[in-house]
Design a protein around this motif. Structure first.
Motif, PDB file in Angstrom:
ATOM      1  N   ILE A 152       6.477  12.590   7.134  1.00 49.57           N
ATOM      2  CA  ILE A 152       5.519  11.495   6.993  1.00 49.57           C
ATOM      3  C   ILE A 152       6.289  10.190   6.802  1.00 49.57           C
ATOM      4  O   ILE A 152       7.123  10.084   5.902  1.00 49.57           O
ATOM      5  N   PHE A 153       5.999   9.220   7.660  1.00 47.97           N
ATOM      6  CA  PHE A 153       6.582   7.879   7.520  1.00 47.97           C
ATOM      7  C   PHE A 153       5.533   6.959   6.915  1.00 47.97           C
ATOM      8  O   PHE A 153       4.394   6.951   7.375  1.00 47.97           O
ATOM      9  N   MET A 154       5.935   6.207   5.885  1.00 51.09           N
ATOM     10  CA  MET A 154       5.041   5.210   5.310  1.00 51.09           C
ATOM     11  C   MET A 154       5.198   3.920   6.112  1.00 51.09           C
ATOM     12  O   MET A 154       6.243   3.283   6.074  1.00 51.09           O
ATOM     13  N   ASP A 155       4.152   3.566   6.852  1.00 47.35           N
ATOM     14  CA  ASP A 155       4.172   2.430   7.772  1.00 47.35           C
ATOM     15  C   ASP A 155       3.791   1.146   7.040  1.00 47.35           C
ATOM     16  O   ASP A 155       3.139   1.195   5.996  1.00 47.35           O
ATOM     17  N   ASP A 156       4.184   0.002   7.595  1.00 45.14           N
ATOM     18  CA  ASP A 156       3.786  -1.317   7.063  1.00 45.14           C
ATOM     19  C   ASP A 156       4.148  -1.475   5.587  1.00 45.14           C
ATOM     20  O   ASP A 156       3.460  -2.196   4.859  1.00 45.14           O
ATOM     21  N   PHE A 157       5.219  -0.829   5.147  1.00 46.55           N
ATOM     22  CA  PHE A 157       5.602  -0.914   3.740  1.00 46.55           C
ATOM     23  C   PHE A 157       5.910  -2.369   3.374  1.00 46.55           C
ATOM     24  O   PHE A 157       6.589  -3.078   4.107  1.00 46.55           O
ATOM     25  N   GLY A 158       5.390  -2.792   2.213  1.00 49.73           N
ATOM     26  CA  GLY A 158       5.621  -4.156   1.761  1.00 49.73           C
ATOM     27  C   GLY A 158       4.454  -5.081   2.026  1.00 49.73           C
ATOM     28  O   GLY A 158       4.501  -6.247   1.654  1.00 49.73           O
ATOM     29  N   THR A 159       3.401  -4.582   2.645  1.00 47.17           N
ATOM     30  CA  THR A 159       2.241  -5.438   2.917  1.00 47.17           C
ATOM     31  C   THR A 159       1.023  -5.063   2.089  1.00 47.17           C
ATOM     32  O   THR A 159       0.168  -5.891   1.840  1.00 47.17           O
ATOM     33  N   GLY A 160       0.925  -3.797   1.709  1.00 43.10           N
ATOM     34  CA  GLY A 160      -0.292  -3.339   1.035  1.00 43.10           C
ATOM     35  C   GLY A 160      -0.166  -3.476  -0.466  1.00 43.10           C
ATOM     36  O   GLY A 160       0.739  -4.151  -0.968  1.00 43.10           O
ATOM     37  N   TYR A 161      -1.076  -2.867  -1.167  1.00 41.49           N
ATOM     38  CA  TYR A 161      -0.938  -2.773  -2.603  1.00 41.49           C
ATOM     39  C   TYR A 161      -0.146  -1.512  -2.858  1.00 41.49           C
ATOM     40  O   TYR A 161      -0.728  -0.444  -2.987  1.00 41.49           O
ATOM     41  N   SER A 162       1.168  -1.617  -2.882  1.00 44.84           N
ATOM     42  CA  SER A 162       1.971  -0.413  -3.060  1.00 44.84           C
ATOM     43  C   SER A 162       1.699   0.180  -4.426  1.00 44.84           C
ATOM     44  O   SER A 162       1.915  -0.478  -5.434  1.00 44.84           O
ATOM     45  N   ASN A 163       1.241   1.387  -4.425  1.00 43.08           N
ATOM     46  CA  ASN A 163       1.167   2.099  -5.680  1.00 43.08           C
ATOM     47  C   ASN A 163       2.449   2.907  -5.769  1.00 43.08           C
ATOM     48  O   ASN A 163       2.568   3.978  -5.212  1.00 43.08           O
ATOM     49  N   LEU A 164       3.421   2.314  -6.476  1.00 45.15           N
ATOM     50  CA  LEU A 164       4.760   2.905  -6.437  1.00 45.15           C
ATOM     51  C   LEU A 164       4.807   4.261  -7.115  1.00 45.15           C
ATOM     52  O   LEU A 164       5.563   5.135  -6.703  1.00 45.15           O
ATOM     53  N   SER A 165       3.982   4.457  -8.126  1.00 52.76           N
ATOM     54  CA  SER A 165       4.012   5.767  -8.777  1.00 52.76           C
ATOM     55  C   SER A 165       3.456   6.816  -7.821  1.00 52.76           C
ATOM     56  O   SER A 165       3.933   7.945  -7.784  1.00 52.76           O
ATOM     57  N   THR A 166       2.467   6.416  -7.017  1.00 53.07           N
ATOM     58  CA  THR A 166       1.941   7.346  -6.009  1.00 53.07           C
ATOM     59  C   THR A 166       3.001   7.643  -4.955  1.00 53.07           C
ATOM     60  O   THR A 166       3.289   8.793  -4.639  1.00 53.07           O
ATOM     61  N   ILE A 167       3.600   6.562  -4.437  1.00 53.97           N
ATOM     62  CA  ILE A 167       4.604   6.744  -3.384  1.00 53.97           C
ATOM     63  C   ILE A 167       5.747   7.631  -3.866  1.00 53.97           C
ATOM     64  O   ILE A 167       6.243   8.486  -3.141  1.00 53.97           O
ATOM     65  N   SER A 168       6.127   7.442  -5.134  1.00 58.66           N
ATOM     66  CA  SER A 168       7.261   8.223  -5.630  1.00 58.66           C
ATOM     67  C   SER A 168       6.917   9.700  -5.798  1.00 58.66           C
ATOM     68  O   SER A 168       7.797  10.542  -5.859  1.00 58.66           O
ATOM     69  N   GLN A 169       5.625  10.000  -5.864  1.00 57.44           N
ATOM     70  CA  GLN A 169       5.230  11.401  -6.023  1.00 57.44           C
ATOM     71  C   GLN A 169       5.020  12.129  -4.707  1.00 57.44           C
ATOM     72  O   GLN A 169       4.794  13.333  -4.676  1.00 57.44           O
ATOM     73  N   LEU A 170       5.068  11.378  -3.618  1.00 58.07           N
ATOM     74  CA  LEU A 170       4.865  12.010  -2.314  1.00 58.07           C
ATOM     75  C   LEU A 170       6.218  12.330  -1.699  1.00 58.07           C
ATOM     76  O   LEU A 170       7.156  11.544  -1.834  1.00 58.07           O
ATOM     77  N   ALA A 171       6.311  13.467  -1.029  1.00 62.88           N
ATOM     78  CA  ALA A 171       7.572  13.842  -0.394  1.00 62.88           C
ATOM     79  C   ALA A 171       7.661  13.189   0.987  1.00 62.88           C
ATOM     80  O   ALA A 171       7.669  13.860   2.014  1.00 62.88           O
ATOM     81  N   LEU A 172       7.723  11.850   0.965  1.00 59.89           N
ATOM     82  CA  LEU A 172       7.764  11.114   2.229  1.00 59.89           C
ATOM     83  C   LEU A 172       9.115  11.303   2.901  1.00 59.89           C
ATOM     84  O   LEU A 172      10.109  11.605   2.251  1.00 59.89           O
ATOM     85  N   SER A 173       9.120  11.071   4.204  1.00 62.65           N
ATOM     86  CA  SER A 173      10.351  11.215   4.954  1.00 62.65           C
ATOM     87  C   SER A 173      11.055   9.863   5.112  1.00 62.65           C
ATOM     88  O   SER A 173      12.263   9.753   4.898  1.00 62.65           O
TER      89      SER A 173
END
Ligand code: G
Ligand code: G
Ligand code: MN
Ligand code: NA
Length: 253
Positions: A152-173
């Protein structure tokens, strides 16, 4: 209403196609993947840009069927390249928020990919935007997909309301830095500091970065100096029609 009818017809009559934008390793400008981007050739109105119909396709829900079509098309393309004796690189397919919010989305995709030969399965990644992760169902879908080892690629990073705790809990690629972060990055110190801070964040999350929208050599050089591994943008290539994209693949050894 006319657009809705036309979108349904477009699916039935094969008016959609995917084009493929190269993703490259910054050190050697070597191809590492393609992002699949939807194109629509309307029989009367000619080419219609995704930004002019995807929002509407989302409102009406047709995006779910278009998204299924895009995944199928990417799978078909990889198979065709494999059968033509080409060495494969992964294709990443965009997924809309509405798809991700469907309770059966992840299960359906996983079943679709599990039915494929292993060489094919490993060549599909999905791109999601940050804003799709606002809902519980979407997060659940992402967990299911990553557990099934679908990149999974997180697209458009830096534009949305990044929920960093959420992002850190996902096993993103990978994190794809939005092109608004990259624009003029070669010669704007304030901009560079912001981008550097976000790169440190990506490091902290142990996520590789693809810089999007790289348009100049200065931008590419600055990013490479900062240790960014991957990039995508007009400096390297525009999105390519499939026959042209195939010319960038090497023969299988
Ligand atoms: O292709 P273009 O370069 O114009 O893309 C415009 C926007 O449309 C981008 O935000 C891109 O993510 C989105 N987009 C392109 N193809 C697809 C697709 O297959 N599905 C979804 N949901 N969005 C897409
Ligand atoms: O939202 P997403 O990242 O999927 O959007 C991809 C969009 O960005 C597509 O419309 C694609 O054509 C466009 N794009 C790709 N490379 C560049 C670039 O270098 N500059 C600009 N301005 N747009 C780009
Ligand atoms: Mn994308
Ligand atoms: Na983006």
């Amino acid at each position: 209403l006319e657009l809705e009818r036309d979108l349904r017809r477009a699916l039935q009559e094969g008016q959609f196609r995917l084009v493929y934008q190269p993703q490259v390793a910054l050190d050697k400008a070597e191809l590492i993947g393609f992002e699949a981007l939807l194109r629509w050739r309307h029989p009367e109105r000619g080419e219609i840009a995704p930004n002019d119909f995807i929002p509407f396709a989302e409102q009406t829900g047709i995006i779910c069927r278009i998204g299924e079509w895009a995944l199928d098309c990417a799978i078909w393309q990889i198979k065709a390249w494999h059968e033509a004796g080409l060495a494969l690189v992964p294709i990443s397919v965009n997924v809309s928020a509405l798809q991700l919010a469907q309770p059966l989305f992840a299960q359906t995709v996983i079943a679709r990919l599990d039915a494929l030969p292993a060489y094919l399965r490993s060549q599909i990644a999905l791109e999601l935007t940050e804003s799709t992760l606002m809902h519980e169902q979407a997060l659940d879908s992402v967990h299911q997909l990553t557990e099934a080892e679908i990149p999974i690629f997180m697209d458009d990073f830096g534009t949305g309301y990044s929920n960093l705790s959420t992002i850190s809990q996902l096993a993103l690629s990978k994190l794809k830095f939005d092109r608004s972060l990259i624009k003029n990055i070669g010669n704007d110190a304030a901009h560079q500091r912001v981008c550097r801070a976000l790169l440190d964040l990506a490091d902290a999350l142990a996520l590789d970065v693809i810089a999007e929208g790289v348009e100049t050599q200065e931008e590419a050089q600055w990013l490479a100096q900062q240790g960014v591994l991957y990039a995508q943008g007009y400096w390297f290539s525009r999105p390519l029609e499939s026959q042209i994209a195939a010319q960038h693949l090497k023969p299988k050894t």
